[in-house]
Design an enzyme around this catalytic site. Structure first.
Site, PDB file in Angstrom:
ATOM      1  N   ALA A 141       0.869  -0.845  -0.080  1.00  0.00           N
ATOM      2  CA  ALA A 141       0.409  -0.133   0.376  1.00  0.00           C
ATOM      3  C   ALA A 141       0.839   0.994   0.273  1.00  0.00           C
ATOM      4  O   ALA A 141       1.431   1.365   1.222  1.00  0.00           O
ATOM      5  CB  ALA A 141      -1.087   0.204   0.865  1.00  0.00           C
ATOM      6  N   ILE A 168      10.983   3.841   4.464  1.00  0.00           N
ATOM      7  CA  ILE A 168      10.719   5.027   5.354  1.00  0.00           C
ATOM      8  C   ILE A 168      11.881   5.887   5.322  1.00  0.00           C
ATOM      9  O   ILE A 168      12.987   5.473   5.753  1.00  0.00           O
ATOM     10  CB  ILE A 168      10.554   4.645   6.588  1.00  0.00           C
ATOM     11  CG1 ILE A 168       9.268   3.327   6.840  1.00  0.00           C
ATOM     12  CG2 ILE A 168      10.220   5.238   7.977  1.00  0.00           C
ATOM     13  CD1 ILE A 168       8.107   4.251   5.735  1.00  0.00           C
ATOM     14  N   GLU A 255       3.443  19.037   3.792  1.00  0.00           N
ATOM     15  CA  GLU A 255       4.327  17.863   2.927  1.00  0.00           C
ATOM     16  C   GLU A 255       5.098  18.399   1.417  1.00  0.00           C
ATOM     17  O   GLU A 255       5.694  18.329   1.129  1.00  0.00           O
ATOM     18  CB  GLU A 255       4.564  16.526   2.909  1.00  0.00           C
ATOM     19  CG  GLU A 255       4.918  15.592   2.539  1.00  0.00           C
ATOM     20  CD  GLU A 255       4.754  14.176   2.899  1.00  0.00           C
ATOM     21  OE1 GLU A 255       3.806  13.608   3.985  1.00  0.00           O
ATOM     22  OE2 GLU A 255       5.554  13.472   2.646  1.00  0.00           O
TER      23      GLU A 255
HETATM   24  C1  LIG Z   1      13.365   7.707  -1.183  1.00  0.00           C
HETATM   25  C2  LIG Z   1      11.797   7.272  -0.567  1.00  0.00           C
HETATM   26  C3  LIG Z   1      11.462   8.005   0.556  1.00  0.00           C
HETATM   27  C4  LIG Z   1      10.055   7.934   1.144  1.00  0.00           C
HETATM   28  N1  LIG Z   1       9.773   7.390   2.087  1.00  0.00           N
HETATM   29  C5  LIG Z   1       8.495   7.752   2.533  1.00  0.00           C
HETATM   30  C6  LIG Z   1       8.248   8.273   4.182  1.00  0.00           C
HETATM   31  O1  LIG Z   1       9.251   8.773   5.055  1.00  0.00           O
HETATM   32  N2  LIG Z   1       6.868   7.822   5.045  1.00  0.00           N
HETATM   33  C7  LIG Z   1       6.124   6.869   3.977  1.00  0.00           C
HETATM   34  O2  LIG Z   1       5.555   6.696   4.116  1.00  0.00           O
HETATM   35  N3  LIG Z   1       6.387   7.037   2.257  1.00  0.00           N
HETATM   36  C8  LIG Z   1       7.595   6.688   2.258  1.00  0.00           C
HETATM   37  N4  LIG Z   1       7.887   6.298   0.687  1.00  0.00           N
HETATM   38  C9  LIG Z   1       7.142   6.123   0.443  1.00  0.00           C
HETATM   39  C10 LIG Z   1       6.514   6.875  -1.094  1.00  0.00           C
HETATM   40  O3  LIG Z   1       5.438   7.382  -0.455  1.00  0.00           O
HETATM   41  C11 LIG Z   1       5.760   5.774  -1.764  1.00  0.00           C
HETATM   42  O4  LIG Z   1       6.348   5.521  -2.925  1.00  0.00           O
HETATM   43  C12 LIG Z   1       4.665   6.780  -2.944  1.00  0.00           C
HETATM   44  O5  LIG Z   1       3.683   6.906  -2.237  1.00  0.00           O
HETATM   45  C13 LIG Z   1       3.867   5.556  -4.279  1.00  0.00           C
HETATM   46  O6  LIG Z   1       3.800   4.891  -3.511  1.00  0.00           O
HETATM   47  P1  LIG Z   1       4.178   2.746  -4.356  1.00  0.00           P
HETATM   48  O7  LIG Z   1       5.551   2.886  -3.930  1.00  0.00           O
HETATM   49  O8  LIG Z   1       3.436   1.643  -3.520  1.00  0.00           O
HETATM   50  O9  LIG Z   1       3.542   3.508  -5.738  1.00  0.00           O
HETATM   51  P2  LIG Z   1       2.058   2.414  -6.587  1.00  0.00           P
HETATM   52  O10 LIG Z   1       0.896   3.208  -5.738  1.00  0.00           O
HETATM   53  O11 LIG Z   1       2.342   0.887  -6.537  1.00  0.00           O
HETATM   54  O12 LIG Z   1       2.221   2.901  -7.658  1.00  0.00           O
HETATM   55  C14 LIG Z   1       3.051   2.313  -9.002  1.00  0.00           C
HETATM   56  C15 LIG Z   1       2.297   3.078 -10.013  1.00  0.00           C
HETATM   57  O13 LIG Z   1       0.668   3.718 -10.169  1.00  0.00           O
HETATM   58  C16 LIG Z   1       0.534   5.518 -10.296  1.00  0.00           C
HETATM   59  N5  LIG Z   1      -0.462   5.030  -9.534  1.00  0.00           N
HETATM   60  C17 LIG Z   1      -0.982   4.590  -8.172  1.00  0.00           C
HETATM   61  N6  LIG Z   1      -2.507   4.318  -8.220  1.00  0.00           N
HETATM   62  C18 LIG Z   1      -2.363   5.806  -9.472  1.00  0.00           C
HETATM   63  C19 LIG Z   1      -3.912   5.782  -9.996  1.00  0.00           C
HETATM   64  N7  LIG Z   1      -5.309   5.519  -8.796  1.00  0.00           N
HETATM   65  N8  LIG Z   1      -3.827   6.993 -10.844  1.00  0.00           N
HETATM   66  C20 LIG Z   1      -3.149   6.234 -12.134  1.00  0.00           C
HETATM   67  N9  LIG Z   1      -1.508   5.861 -11.526  1.00  0.00           N
HETATM   68  C21 LIG Z   1      -2.255   5.636  -9.976  1.00  0.00           C
HETATM   69  C22 LIG Z   1       1.553   5.976  -9.212  1.00  0.00           C
HETATM   70  O14 LIG Z   1       1.794   7.057  -9.618  1.00  0.00           O
HETATM   71  C23 LIG Z   1       2.760   4.918 -10.012  1.00  0.00           C
HETATM   72  O15 LIG Z   1       3.498   6.170 -11.319  1.00  0.00           O
HETATM   73  C24 LIG Z   1       9.469   6.714   0.258  1.00  0.00           C
HETATM   74  C25 LIG Z   1       9.602   6.492  -1.183  1.00  0.00           C
HETATM   75  C26 LIG Z   1      10.901   6.733  -1.584  1.00  0.00           C
HETATM   76  C27 LIG Z   1      11.369   5.968  -3.047  1.00  0.00           C
END
Ligand SMILES: Cc1cc2nc3c(=O)[nH]c(=O)nc-3n(C[C@H](O)[C@H](O)[C@H](O)COP(=O)(O)OP(=O)(O)OC[C@H]3O[C@@H](n4cnc5c(N)ncnc54)[C@H](O)[C@@H]3O)c2cc1C
Length: 390
Positions: A141, A168, A255
């Site tokens: 998620a 994280i 944020e």
């Molecule tokens: C270096 C780094 C630091 C981070 N730090 C934190 C942190 O401190 N705390 C924390 O909680 N998280 C953190 N994250 C997580 C980050 O917020 C998530 O990676 C991000 O929200 C995307 O989630 P996901 O990786 O699961 O991608 P997914 O949700 O699986 O998305 C995959 C692709 O599908 C697209 N997509 C998804 N849903 C839709 C939709 N409805 N319509 C169109 N396109 C869609 C996305 O845009 C993306 O291109 C971090 C990530 C990184 C890489």
């Protein structure tokens, strides 16, 4: 290695930029240049910033500057956080994760915590004794936060947390983690709550490895595991269970603005470094800046960056007045980070082969930029949010 870039954009200082804030800007830039930049290569190699650097930032007043003085802060506003964040971008120490600690983690406690919680945690966040993280994302998620599976089950005067989080920021250094959990897994968004876990105080908390990223190497990013972690019920943020989603929706615009502030500062640095480079580098008997292509490229980028800077300053002003809408914050995040990636790519190109060499700052800036379009809500999610306003 890092020096402040020359001022490239001709945008007047915003009205909110007071004398105090100008002093803070000088001090924050100096701190990053003198205390962080000299060690930054080592931080990149070890993939984590030393804890002592956090404590030094705390002693210098650069942690929790926007928190009230009674909780150990400086009594500032978001403008203070914007300036400290931009000092990081301007001096090229992008992986020093204090911006998230200052302007994302601490505000959850200030805005949603009880008096007791504020007194317990904010002063220690302000000194760096506690390093903050926020754990929303899980392996299954990310964008779809309603799909969070971690749970907190009430057991007497404790909650028992189970689940895992990933990606994280500050994940290895953090000893205060705000965890997004389901207190009622059957109730969707309304079953979501935020819990504060002081990791030194609990059993059953484990950190996974420090994740191997393509950029922002100096910042530690980890998986976190919660196996029957017991925390007092007093660690719930908010007056009752189920307020987590609303709390997230309230805090996420800041944020997103913060990411836009990061982006514009890195854009300004990239332009300054690139202009210096093309002035010096020679090809075909002239400087690279003498080619009309270089001039046109940089003219385009300077124009776009100018518009972006004006927009970011406007958003900060709106936010200081309490009028920044989630839609506008999403626009700032998406537009600025898309532009940041474009600027890094074009600036790297103007460096030729040297741009691909890690000893040139633009190489690292190119890698550091990429994640900005992903975290804080992906740019696709930003467009979804903006589209809701149509
Ligand atoms: C270096 C780094 C630091 C981070 N730090 C934190 C942190 O401190 N705390 C924390 O909680 N998280 C953190 N994250 C997580 C980050 O917020 C998530 O990676 C991000 O929200 C995307 O989630 P996901 O990786 O699961 O991608 P997914 O949700 O699986 O998305 C995959 C692709 O599908 C697209 N997509 C998804 N849903 C839709 C939709 N409805 N319509 C169109 N396109 C869609 C996305 O845009 C993306 O291109 C971090 C990530 C990184 C890489």
């Amino acid at each position: 290695m890092a020096t402040m870039p020359a001022q490239v954009l001709e945008v007047p200082r915003p009205d909110w930029m007071s004398d105090d804030l100008t002093m803070l800007e000088d001090m924050a830039n100096r701190f990053m240049e003198e205390e962080i930049a000299p060690h930054y290569e080592r931080y990149e190699k070890q993939e984590i910033v030393d804890r002592q650097a956090w404590e030094k930032a705390g002693a210098a007043g650069l942690l929790c500057a926007s928190m009230p003085e009674e909780y150990g802060g400086v009594g500032g506003t978001y403008a203070h956080e914007a300036i400290i964040t931009e000092a990081i971008g301007h001096t090229g120490v992008d992986g020093f994760g204090i911006a998230l600690h200052n302007a994302i983690v601490a505000p959850y406690i200030l805005h949603h915590g009880s008096e007791e919680q504020k007194q317990k945690w904010l002063p220690r966040l302000a000194t760096g004794e506690l390093i903050g993280a926020i754990a929303m994302t899980e392996p299954g998620a990310g964008s779809d936060l309603q799909g969070v599976k971690a749970t907190a089950r009430k057991d007497g005067n404790h909650y028992v947390i189970n689940g895992s989080k990933t990606f994280i920021t500050n994940g290895q250094n953090a000893n205060l983690v705000i965890v997004v959990v389901k207190t009622d897994p059957t109730a969707g968004a309304k079953g979501t709550s935020l819990m504060v876990v002081e990791t030194d105080e609990v059993e059953g908390f484990e950190r996974g490895r420090n994740l191997d990223k393509i950029g922002l190497k100096a910042n530690d990013t980890s998986e976190l595991f919660f196996n029957d972690v017991r925390i007092p019920t007093a660690n719930l943020l908010g007056t009752e269970e189920g307020q987590g989603f609303i709390q997230l929706m309230t805090e996420l615009p800041q944020e997103r603005l913060l990411i836009a502030n990061q982006a514009i500062s890195m854009i300004e640095r990239a332009l300054a470094l690139t202009i210096d480079y093309v002035r010096e580098r020679k090809a075909f008997g002239k400087t690279v800046l003498d080619f009309q292509n270089t001039q046109f490229k940089l003219a385009e980028l300077k124009s776009e960056a100018t518009m972006a800077r004006v927009f970011v300053n406007h958003c900060v002003e709106q936010h200081l007045k309490g009028e920044l809408t989630p839609t506008t914050a999403s626009m700032a995040k998406y537009m600025l980070t898309d532009l940041q990636c474009k600027v890094m790519d074009e600036c790297l190109q103007l460096h030729g082969g040297y741009g691909y060499m890690n000893e040139y700052p633009i190489a690292r800036m190119f890698r550091d930029a990429r994640v900005q379009r992903i975290y804080g809500g992906t740019n696709e999610i930003m467009k979804l949010l903006i589209a809701r306003s149509l």
